[in-house]
Every structure is written in structure tokens, then in C-alpha cells.
Motif scaffolding. Structure first.
Motif, PDB file in Angstrom:
ATOM      1  N   GLN A  68     -14.434   0.268  -3.959  1.00 27.92           N
ATOM      2  CA  GLN A  68     -13.417   0.413  -2.914  1.00 27.92           C
ATOM      3  C   GLN A  68     -12.034   0.635  -3.530  1.00 27.92           C
ATOM      4  O   GLN A  68     -11.285   1.488  -3.074  1.00 27.92           O
ATOM      5  CB  GLN A  68     -13.432  -0.836  -2.015  1.00 27.92           C
ATOM      6  CG  GLN A  68     -12.704  -0.660  -0.675  1.00 27.92           C
ATOM      7  CD  GLN A  68     -11.214  -1.019  -0.741  1.00 27.92           C
ATOM      8  OE1 GLN A  68     -10.658  -1.270  -1.803  1.00 27.92           O
ATOM      9  NE2 GLN A  68     -10.560  -1.022   0.413  1.00 27.92           N
ATOM     10  N   ILE A  85     -10.961   1.374   9.181  1.00 28.73           N
ATOM     11  CA  ILE A  85     -11.147  -0.077   9.406  1.00 28.73           C
ATOM     12  C   ILE A  85     -10.698  -0.423  10.830  1.00 28.73           C
ATOM     13  O   ILE A  85     -11.389  -1.140  11.556  1.00 28.73           O
ATOM     14  CB  ILE A  85     -10.327  -0.902   8.381  1.00 28.73           C
ATOM     15  CG1 ILE A  85     -10.857  -0.715   6.978  1.00 28.73           C
ATOM     16  CG2 ILE A  85     -10.272  -2.373   8.782  1.00 28.73           C
ATOM     17  CD1 ILE A  85     -11.915  -1.669   6.520  1.00 28.73           C
ATOM     18  N   ASN A 129      -8.787   4.876   4.678  1.00 22.50           N
ATOM     19  CA  ASN A 129      -9.540   3.616   4.671  1.00 22.50           C
ATOM     20  C   ASN A 129      -9.058   2.681   5.785  1.00 22.50           C
ATOM     21  O   ASN A 129      -9.843   2.278   6.647  1.00 22.50           O
ATOM     22  CB  ASN A 129      -9.461   2.971   3.276  1.00 22.50           C
ATOM     23  CG  ASN A 129      -9.987   1.550   3.254  1.00 22.50           C
ATOM     24  OD1 ASN A 129      -9.484   0.676   3.952  1.00 22.50           O
ATOM     25  ND2 ASN A 129     -11.026   1.298   2.471  1.00 22.50           N
ATOM     26  N   PRO A 130      -7.743   2.342   5.825  1.00 20.51           N
ATOM     27  CA  PRO A 130      -7.310   1.441   6.903  1.00 20.51           C
ATOM     28  C   PRO A 130      -7.490   2.019   8.297  1.00 20.51           C
ATOM     29  O   PRO A 130      -7.781   1.276   9.246  1.00 20.51           O
ATOM     30  CB  PRO A 130      -5.828   1.188   6.590  1.00 20.51           C
ATOM     31  CG  PRO A 130      -5.456   2.104   5.498  1.00 20.51           C
ATOM     32  CD  PRO A 130      -6.679   2.592   4.832  1.00 20.51           C
ATOM     33  N   GLU A 140     -17.229  -2.003   3.637  1.00 24.18           N
ATOM     34  CA  GLU A 140     -16.137  -2.986   3.634  1.00 24.18           C
ATOM     35  C   GLU A 140     -16.256  -3.935   4.827  1.00 24.18           C
ATOM     36  O   GLU A 140     -16.021  -5.131   4.705  1.00 24.18           O
ATOM     37  CB  GLU A 140     -14.791  -2.250   3.656  1.00 24.18           C
ATOM     38  CG  GLU A 140     -13.614  -3.166   3.413  1.00 24.18           C
ATOM     39  CD  GLU A 140     -12.329  -2.396   3.060  1.00 24.18           C
ATOM     40  OE1 GLU A 140     -12.418  -1.240   2.590  1.00 24.18           O
ATOM     41  OE2 GLU A 140     -11.249  -2.959   3.247  1.00 24.18           O
ATOM     42  N   TYR A 149       0.822  -1.222   0.000  1.00 27.19           N
ATOM     43  CA  TYR A 149       0.000   0.000   0.000  1.00 27.19           C
ATOM     44  C   TYR A 149       0.853   1.269   0.000  1.00 27.19           C
ATOM     45  O   TYR A 149       0.419   2.318  -0.489  1.00 27.19           O
ATOM     46  CB  TYR A 149      -1.003  -0.015   1.155  1.00 27.19           C
ATOM     47  CG  TYR A 149      -2.175  -0.944   0.876  1.00 27.19           C
ATOM     48  CD1 TYR A 149      -3.078  -0.655  -0.145  1.00 27.19           C
ATOM     49  CD2 TYR A 149      -2.384  -2.106   1.610  1.00 27.19           C
ATOM     50  CE1 TYR A 149      -4.146  -1.500  -0.428  1.00 27.19           C
ATOM     51  CE2 TYR A 149      -3.455  -2.958   1.332  1.00 27.19           C
ATOM     52  CZ  TYR A 149      -4.321  -2.647   0.311  1.00 27.19           C
ATOM     53  OH  TYR A 149      -5.382  -3.480   0.031  1.00 27.19           O
ATOM     54  N   ILE A 164      -3.057  -6.230   8.786  1.00 26.58           N
ATOM     55  CA  ILE A 164      -3.100  -5.800   7.384  1.00 26.58           C
ATOM     56  C   ILE A 164      -3.361  -4.300   7.330  1.00 26.58           C
ATOM     57  O   ILE A 164      -2.666  -3.545   6.655  1.00 26.58           O
ATOM     58  CB  ILE A 164      -4.257  -6.527   6.648  1.00 26.58           C
ATOM     59  CG1 ILE A 164      -3.922  -7.998   6.451  1.00 26.58           C
ATOM     60  CG2 ILE A 164      -4.590  -5.854   5.327  1.00 26.58           C
ATOM     61  CD1 ILE A 164      -5.014  -8.815   5.776  1.00 26.58           C
ATOM     62  N   ASN A 165      -4.359  -3.880   8.081  1.00 21.84           N
ATOM     63  CA  ASN A 165      -4.765  -2.483   7.987  1.00 21.84           C
ATOM     64  C   ASN A 165      -3.830  -1.541   8.732  1.00 21.84           C
ATOM     65  O   ASN A 165      -3.707  -0.375   8.362  1.00 21.84           O
ATOM     66  CB  ASN A 165      -6.227  -2.324   8.405  1.00 21.84           C
ATOM     67  CG  ASN A 165      -7.135  -2.746   7.269  1.00 21.84           C
ATOM     68  OD1 ASN A 165      -7.331  -2.006   6.314  1.00 21.84           O
ATOM     69  ND2 ASN A 165      -7.642  -3.973   7.326  1.00 21.84           N
ATOM     70  N   TYR A 190      -6.329  -9.314  10.440  1.00 21.23           N
ATOM     71  CA  TYR A 190      -6.924  -8.284   9.573  1.00 21.23           C
ATOM     72  C   TYR A 190      -6.518  -6.885  10.071  1.00 21.23           C
ATOM     73  O   TYR A 190      -6.287  -5.970   9.279  1.00 21.23           O
ATOM     74  CB  TYR A 190      -8.436  -8.501   9.631  1.00 21.23           C
ATOM     75  CG  TYR A 190      -9.292  -7.622   8.773  1.00 21.23           C
ATOM     76  CD1 TYR A 190      -9.105  -7.540   7.404  1.00 21.23           C
ATOM     77  CD2 TYR A 190     -10.342  -6.891   9.338  1.00 21.23           C
ATOM     78  CE1 TYR A 190      -9.931  -6.752   6.626  1.00 21.23           C
ATOM     79  CE2 TYR A 190     -11.172  -6.109   8.574  1.00 21.23           C
ATOM     80  CZ  TYR A 190     -10.957  -6.038   7.215  1.00 21.23           C
ATOM     81  OH  TYR A 190     -11.779  -5.257   6.446  1.00 21.23           O
ATOM     82  N   ALA A 236      -1.291  -0.967   6.169  1.00 24.86           N
ATOM     83  CA  ALA A 236      -1.857  -0.119   5.109  1.00 24.86           C
ATOM     84  C   ALA A 236      -2.063   1.315   5.588  1.00 24.86           C
ATOM     85  O   ALA A 236      -2.067   2.251   4.787  1.00 24.86           O
ATOM     86  CB  ALA A 236      -3.188  -0.705   4.639  1.00 24.86           C
ATOM     87  N   GLN A 255      -4.714   7.818   1.359  1.00 24.93           N
ATOM     88  CA  GLN A 255      -4.780   6.349   1.330  1.00 24.93           C
ATOM     89  C   GLN A 255      -4.755   5.738   2.730  1.00 24.93           C
ATOM     90  O   GLN A 255      -5.056   4.572   2.900  1.00 24.93           O
ATOM     91  CB  GLN A 255      -3.632   5.778   0.476  1.00 24.93           C
ATOM     92  CG  GLN A 255      -3.677   6.195  -0.982  1.00 24.93           C
ATOM     93  CD  GLN A 255      -5.019   5.879  -1.624  1.00 24.93           C
ATOM     94  OE1 GLN A 255      -5.538   4.776  -1.476  1.00 24.93           O
ATOM     95  NE2 GLN A 255      -5.581   6.856  -2.315  1.00 24.93           N
TER      96      GLN A 255
HETATM   97  N1  ASP Z   1      -8.911  -1.967   3.832  1.00 23.39           N
HETATM   98  C1  ASP Z   1      -7.908  -2.518   2.958  1.00 23.39           C
HETATM   99  C2  ASP Z   1      -7.590  -3.970   3.426  1.00 23.39           C
HETATM  100  O1  ASP Z   1      -8.333  -4.509   4.262  1.00 23.39           O
HETATM  101  C3  ASP Z   1      -6.655  -1.706   2.993  1.00 23.39           C
HETATM  102  C4  ASP Z   1      -6.677  -0.489   2.071  1.00 23.39           C
HETATM  103  O2  ASP Z   1      -7.478  -0.424   1.134  1.00 23.39           O
HETATM  104  O3  ASP Z   1      -5.812   0.397   2.272  1.00 23.39           O
HETATM  105  O4  ASP Z   1      -6.466  -4.327   3.496  1.00 23.39           O
END
Ligand code: ASP
Ligand code: GLU
Length: 497
Positions: A309, A346, A342-343, A414, A40, A165-166, A162, A169, A339
């Protein structure tokens, strides 16, 4: 994998040591954290690197072409998961696949870190596509291997993963974006390479102690005869692609344009083939066949959702760069920073949603209903951008808060589709195909971005109202149709909830 083997693997992993979870989760969490950090981080600046003029350190490509390339790139990265899953299943085992994948990804970022040309960019793209295909689906598979079948910590384990990941990101665009703004794009890509390097170090040095036997088994190894056949086909394919490219590129027949079209077609054909094969396989039982049918509308909904998304890193990134006030409240905002929204959202909302589902228990909406709400949120996230466009027109810059709102709304969608979809896929896929289910779910993102590569061509400042309005509206209409069909789809799911 037989039950016995499964239990042996679980027993070999220290079962506590990371927030009450198996110790191996530490290794996988940080490996994937750093891999996503590099992915990312790279994507947050790549789109600008492609279309910024050469005098500003970019490649000077046409803007629309850059947006299409971003989309096919994203598509290929998830499409290659099919190959990565297959290689792990039949040749390497997941752990080795993750390791080789990490090396290729790191080399890919290094290729971008060296100031070069468009050719260097393509070398990097190939390395990262193959590398991510090897790493991404397989690292998630290993997470699943560490828990015994009825371990109640499994879902929570995936939620923690998860979050990793975020978290990656979230941090990457801030750091990579700032570095590339302060120095140049190549320093930014170098940070992405360093991130993947750290991920590899974590993996190499902690895997023995933490992962035990997880990821070491090759579930369905190729027989020597199959091996020979596979390597021959592979060698012929590589040579054929090489020869074809050497003829078609100079002859002007394989251009950016035709390559993009080819990937779009593959992005649609591959999942279609998957469905046909799963449906017709003699290993698929009657009940499973019904579930495959139920999965089709859910998969299509996922394609619509990811199409919106994923435009967060293409169209909305471009909107941040061109249409948004970047001097705001006394700070100078880098367009790459968007960018991280979103994370960030999340991370904030994932635990709230998870808690909400626990609280609702049996009263929570069915899987198809969650998917339908997800499409409505996705549509809404595009429709809100019409408001500033309507009031300020296309000449003046709009407040960055509109984009913040859009990224917030899509995250609600999402959280209704991403964790739900992954677990629904594992439950709905026929048992004979269970090893490939991780890749099947990622094919929704691959198809979405393959279609995006065509859709983004319709975007420009002049067409933005029609663009956001049509796509946002289409998603809401699909959401309503799915909502109406939900009870029927639920019936076809034969007891899966
Ligand atoms: N939400 C995305 C994923 O779960 C991360 C992103 O789009 O930056 O990894
Ligand atoms: N953003 C998530 C990730 O990178 C989900 C990917 C997807 O399913 O498209 O893992």
C-alpha cells in the motif's frame, strides 16, 4: 485509568452534537483531517521534489535514493508514535501531545516552504517525524476516550474519524499538487503548512467546549525521581547523538545509505522487542499470551500489506511520473493527483464494506481470513500492472487507467485490514499494554516501510515486470498460507472475534 475516571471523562464531553456523536468528534475529526491534509499533501509532491533536477525546482537527488528516503521517512513517522504514546501516557496527557505535535508539524512544513537546501529538508523531516509521533496515535486515543465502554456508537465514531483522515488525504494531493505545478514546490509545501495551521486553530478554539476532560489526564504519571532520571537519559542521548553525528558525518561513516540501513534494522527490531516484552511480561496472563502468539502472523500480514500500500506513494508515484500518459482525455494530469485515488476509493467503499459486515453478522469471515483476502487483493494490485507492461513494453507510456485500477484493488485489501486490524489490536493486546496498542498497530506500517527502503532499490523501468511480479506474487502466496492457517490462528485468539 480507573473505571470511575473513565466515566467522569465521558460525562464531561457533550454527548451529542456531531451527527449524533459526541461534540468532541467534530474537533478531533477536523484536527486529524487537516493534519492528514498536510501530511499527504506534502508526500504527494515530496518524492518529485527530491529527484527533480535543480533546474526544475527539485533537489536533484538520485531517484532510487529519493524512493528509499520516502520509505524511511514514512517508517520513522509511524515509529515515533511509540515515543508520542509514551510521552502522552506519562508526561503530557494526549491533548497537550496533540497540540505540541501540531506545532512541530506546522514548523516542519514551513521549513520546506522556504526555498532551501537538502539540510533544510532534514530539519523539516525531524520536525514532522517527532510532531506526527506526538499527534497521530494520540488524537485517535482521544476519540476512544469520549465513549463509555459499552457505547454502541464507538465503532461508528471511529468510522467517521477514518473518513476524516481520508477526506484530508483525498483533497490534499489535488490542491498541493496543482499549486506546486502552477508555481513551485515551495508554494505546495506552504499550503501543507497552512493546512496544519487551520487544524491547530480548530483544535485550540473548540477543544474546551467540545472535549471536556478528554485528553487531559496523564494516565500513568512519572514520579519526580523517574522524571529526573528520564530527563537525564534524554539529555545524554541528545548530546551523544549530536557528538556522534558531528564525528561520523564528516568522516563519511554516517551517510544516507548507512542511515537508511539503520532505520531498516530498527523498523524490524522495535516490533520484535515489543512482542518479546509482551509475551514474557509477568503482567500478561496465560490467555493473553496465547493471543499475543495469534497476533504475530496477523502483524506479519499487516507488514506485507502496508509494504504494498505504501508503495503507492513511492514506486507507483514514480510510475505515474515516468511511465504513464499524463495527457489524457484532453486534460493534463499532475502525477501528484494519483495520490488522491486511494483515499477517494476508501471514502466510497468504506460505508459499503461496513454495511456488508453488518448484513453478514455472524456469517462474516474471521479476522485472519479477512487479513488473508487483504493480502490477495494487495498482490493483485501489483500484478495488474504487469498487463500494460506486457503489451506495451517499457518504451511506450501506458494509460493512466491501469494505475487507477491498481489503486482501486489495493483499497479492497485496505478495507479488509486497516479498520479490522486496529480493532483486533485493541482486543488482542494484553491489558497491561493497552495504552500502547495504538502505537503497536502503527509499527506494522513502520516495519513495512523500513523494509520498503531496501526493496525499492530493486525497482527500475527495466526491472519493473520482475519487481511487480515478485512482490505481488509473494503477497498472494502469503495470503494463501494465512488462509490455510486461519482456523488455527482463530483458536489461539481464545474467543476474540
Ligand atoms: N488510505 C490512507 C489512510 O487511511 C490514506 C492514503 O494512503 O492516502 O489514511
Ligand atoms: N492511511 C491511514 C492513516 O493515515 C492508515 C495509516 C496506517 O495504519 O499505516 O491514518
Amino acid at each position: 485509568m480507573s473505571k470511575l475516571n473513565r466515566q467522569k471523562i465521558v460525562d464531561s464531553v457533550p454527548q451529542t452534537g456531531f451527527f449524533g456523536h459526541p461534540k468532541g468528534l467534530f474537533t478531533l475529526f477536523f484536527t486529524e483531517f487537516w493534519e492528514r491534509f498536510s501530511y499527504y499533501g506534502m508526500r504527494a509532491i515530496l518524492v518529485f521534489y527530491m529527484y527533480y533536477e535543480v533546474s526544475k525546482g527539485g533537489l536533484g537527488l538520485d531517484e532510487t535514493l529519493a524512493l528509499s528516503i520516502m520509505s524511511i521517512y514514512g517508517s520513522l513517522v509511524y515509529m515515533s508514535g511509540v515515543i508520542g504514546g509514551w510521552l502522552a501516557d506519562r508526561i503530557f496527557g494526549t491533548s497537550k501531545a496533540v497540540f505540541y505535535g501540531g506545532i512541530l508539524i506546522m514548523l516542519g512544513h514551513i521549513a520546506l516552504a522556504i526555498p532551501g537546501s537538502v539540510a533544510m529538508f532534514f530539519v523539516s523531516m525531524i520536525l514532522i517525524v517527532i510532531g506526527t509521533g506526538l499527534l497521530k496515535p494520540n488524537v485517535s486515543t482521544v476519540v476512544g476516550e469520549m465513549y463509555s465502554e459499552n457505547d454502541t456508537r464507538r465503532d461508528a465514531g471511529f468510522t467517521i474519524f477514518y473518513m476524516g483522515i481520508n477526506a484530508g488525504a483525498f483533497l490534499a494531493p489535488l490542491i498541493v499538487g496543482s499549486v506546486s505545478e502552477a508555481y513551485n514546490f515551495h508554494y505546495g509545501f506552504a499550503i501543507a503548512a497552512i493546512g496544519m495551521f487551520v487544524g491547530l486553530l480548530v483544535f485550540i478554539f473548540t477543544k474546551k467546549k467540545n472535549l471536556g476532560l478528554a485528553g487531559t489526564a496523564v494516565p500513568n504519571p512519572l514520579s519526580p525521581a523517574e522524571k529526573k532520571k528520564t530527563f537525564t537519559i534524554f539529555a545524554i542521548a541528545v548530546v551523544a547523538i549530536g557528538i556522534l553525528s558531528a564525528i561520523l558525518i564528516p568522516a563519511g561513516l554516517l551517510t544516507f545509505e548507512s542511515f537508511i540501513n539503520l532505520v531498516t534494522i530498527l523498523g524490524i527490531l522495535i516490533p520484535t522487542a515489543y512482542f518479546i516484552i509482551m509475551y514474557r511480561s509477568p503482567k500478561t496472563t496465560e490467555v493473553e499470551r496465547s493471543r499475543v502468539l495469534a497476533y504475530i502472523p496477523l502483524f506479519l500480514a499487516a507488514v506485507m500489506f502496508w509494504a504494498i500500500q505504501e508503495q503507492g506513494s513511492t514506486i507507483l508515484a514514480n510510475y505515474a511520473d515516468k511511465r504513464t500518459q499524463l495527457e489524457f482525455a484532453g486534460i493534463s494530469i499532475s502525477p501528484a493527483w494519483f495520490q488522491s485515488l486511494n483515499p477517494l476509493f476508501i471514502i466510497i467503499f468504506a460505508p459499503i464494506f461496513a454495511g456488508f459486515w453488518v448484513k453478514l453478522g455472524d456469517r462474516q469471515p474471521s479476522i485472519p481470513k479477512k487479513f488473508s483476502f487483504s493480502l490477495m487483493f494487495a498482490g493483485l494490485s501489483f500484478l495488474v500492472i504487469l498487463i500494460p507492461g506486457y503489451f506495451t513494453g517499457s518504451d511506450a507510456l501506458v494509460s493512466p487507467l491501469w494505475l487507477v485500477l491498481s489503486y482501486l484493488i489495493v483499497v479492497f485489501g485496505e478495507l479488509l485490514i486497516s479498520p479490522v486490524g486496529l480493532s483486533a489490536t485493541t482486543k488482542l493486546a494484553p491489558a497491561a499494554f493497552s495504552a500502547q496498542t495504538m502505537s503497536l498497530w502503527f509499527l506494522a506500517s513502520a516495519a513495512a516501510q523500513a523494509i520498503n527502503a531496501q526493496i525499492v532499490k530493486f525497482y527500475s523501468v527495466e526491472t519493473e515486470m520482475a519487481y511487480f511480479g515478485t512482490i505481488g506474487g509473494a503477497s498472494i502466496v502469503l495470503g494463501i498460507i494465512l488462509f490455510i492457517m486461519s482456523p488455527k490462528i482463530q483458536g489461539f485468539m481464545k474467543g476474540i472475534k
